[in-house]
Design a protein around this motif. Structure first.
Motif, short mmCIF file in Angstrom:
data_model
loop_
_atom_site.label_atom_id
_atom_site.label_comp_id
_atom_site.label_asym_id
_atom_site.label_seq_id
_atom_site.Cartn_x
_atom_site.Cartn_y
_atom_site.Cartn_z
N LYS A 102 6.39 19.67 1.74
CA LYS A 102 5.32 20.67 1.56
C LYS A 102 4.87 20.66 0.12
CE LYS A 102 5.74 24.13 5.01
NZ LYS A 102 5.68 25.54 5.27
N ILE A 103 3.57 20.83 -0.03
CA ILE A 103 2.98 21.00 -1.35
C ILE A 103 2.22 22.32 -1.33
CG2 ILE A 103 1.32 20.13 -3.04
CD1 ILE A 103 1.99 17.32 -2.12
N LYS A 104 2.54 23.17 -2.28
CA LYS A 104 1.89 24.46 -2.37
C LYS A 104 0.86 24.42 -3.47
CE LYS A 104 3.65 28.86 -1.23
NZ LYS A 104 4.75 29.80 -1.24
N VAL A 105 -0.40 24.69 -3.12
CA VAL A 105 -1.48 24.70 -4.10
C VAL A 105 -1.76 26.13 -4.47
CG1 VAL A 105 -3.88 24.07 -4.50
CG2 VAL A 105 -2.44 22.58 -3.12
N ARG A 106 -1.85 26.39 -5.76
CA ARG A 106 -2.09 27.77 -6.23
C ARG A 106 -3.55 28.08 -6.30
NH1 ARG A 106 2.25 27.20 -11.00
NH2 ARG A 106 3.88 26.60 -9.61
N TYR A 141 0.87 -1.18 0.00
CA TYR A 141 0.00 0.00 0.00
C TYR A 141 0.90 1.22 0.00
CZ TYR A 141 -3.64 -3.24 1.56
OH TYR A 141 -4.52 -4.28 1.66
N ILE A 142 0.74 2.09 -1.00
CA ILE A 142 1.51 3.33 -1.10
C ILE A 142 0.49 4.46 -1.00
CG2 ILE A 142 3.05 4.69 -2.55
CD1 ILE A 142 3.23 1.41 -3.66
N ASP A 143 0.49 5.15 0.15
CA ASP A 143 -0.56 6.12 0.46
C ASP A 143 0.02 7.50 0.72
OD1 ASP A 143 -2.50 4.07 0.41
OD2 ASP A 143 -2.04 3.55 2.49
N LEU A 144 -0.72 8.52 0.27
CA LEU A 144 -0.38 9.91 0.52
C LEU A 144 -1.25 10.41 1.67
CD1 LEU A 144 1.06 12.56 -0.39
CD2 LEU A 144 -0.92 12.97 -1.86
N PHE A 145 -0.61 10.98 2.69
CA PHE A 145 -1.31 11.52 3.85
C PHE A 145 -0.98 12.99 4.02
CE2 PHE A 145 -1.62 7.09 4.99
CZ PHE A 145 -2.75 7.00 5.78
N ARG A 146 -1.94 13.75 4.54
CA ARG A 146 -1.69 15.12 4.94
C ARG A 146 -1.48 15.13 6.44
NH1 ARG A 146 -5.13 20.67 4.39
NH2 ARG A 146 -3.45 21.96 5.18
N THR A 170 -2.79 23.88 0.57
CA THR A 170 -1.36 23.86 0.79
C THR A 170 -1.11 23.25 2.16
OG1 THR A 170 -1.05 25.82 -0.56
CG2 THR A 170 0.68 25.31 1.03
N GLY A 171 -0.11 22.39 2.26
CA GLY A 171 0.14 21.77 3.56
C GLY A 171 1.35 20.88 3.55
N VAL A 172 1.52 20.19 4.67
CA VAL A 172 2.62 19.25 4.85
C VAL A 172 2.06 17.84 4.63
CG1 VAL A 172 4.34 18.36 6.46
CG2 VAL A 172 3.76 20.79 6.47
N TYR A 173 2.74 17.08 3.79
CA TYR A 173 2.29 15.74 3.42
C TYR A 173 3.40 14.74 3.66
CZ TYR A 173 -1.58 18.09 1.07
OH TYR A 173 -2.68 18.84 0.81
N PHE A 174 3.06 13.46 3.64
CA PHE A 174 4.05 12.39 3.70
C PHE A 174 3.49 11.15 3.02
CE2 PHE A 174 1.57 11.78 7.55
CZ PHE A 174 1.45 10.42 7.67
#
Length: 175
Positions: free
Chosen positions: A171-175, A55-60, A129-133
């Protein structure tokens, strides 16, 4: 008795190397490698069929709240080795594809089946925009006992192991 406890705790276990990831535009590409114990490798070499689920999952990541699941991928790999015939096969399944690969050697089959490369998770629809892993979870599913035994042994664990590993935060920045 003390020696047996120490030996049991120092035994090698399954490990996840990685995850390594690259963010390119609206896609995260994730790669990882699983290492098995010598005992499990020898069981596979002797012909025991092994099913691994990645399982490869993206979490905020949140400060006060539990981490939020965004999206993920599931990859199942069934490893089959027949040492008598010299046949080595892996059936890899994800949401859209079933891939059956045959190998001429046990080592090349094991190397390919334990390495997951360039799994793509899209980021296009993220709203904040936030911190993810990235969280990697690997399960080894036990072979199912005959139906009658599963009714009697309903409380028995159906997994050989289950391990998790989180990537570094990004970090991912959403415009």
């Amino acid at each position: 008795m003390l020696t047996s406890l120490i030996v049991a705790t120092t035994a090698s276990s399954e490990e996840i190397a990685g995850p390594e990831f690259v963010i390119n535009g609206g896609v995260v590409r994730v790669s990882l490698t699983l290492s098995l114990t010598d005992e499990q490798v020898s069981l596979i070499r002797e012909g025991l069929e092994k099913e691994l689920v990645f399982y490869i999952d993206l979490f905020r990541k949140w400060q006060l709240w539990p981490d939020e699941f965004i999206r993920g991928k599931k990859i199942t790999r069934n490893i089959k080795a027949n040492p008598v015939k010299g046949e080595f096969k892996v059936v890899s399944t994800d949401e859209t594809t079933i891939l059956e690969k045959r190998f001429s050697s046990f080592d090349s089959m094991l190397r390919w089946s334990l390495h997951v490369k360039d799994v793509q998770i899209t980021l296009n629809e993220l709203s904040d925009t936030g911190v993810y892993f990235i969280r990697i979870t690997v399960e080894s599913v036990r072979q199912k006992p005959p139906q009658l035994y599963s009714y009697v042994l309903f409380f028995a664990n159906d997994k050989d192991f289950k391990i998790k590993k989180d990537s570094d935060d990004f970090k991912i920045k959403v415009r």
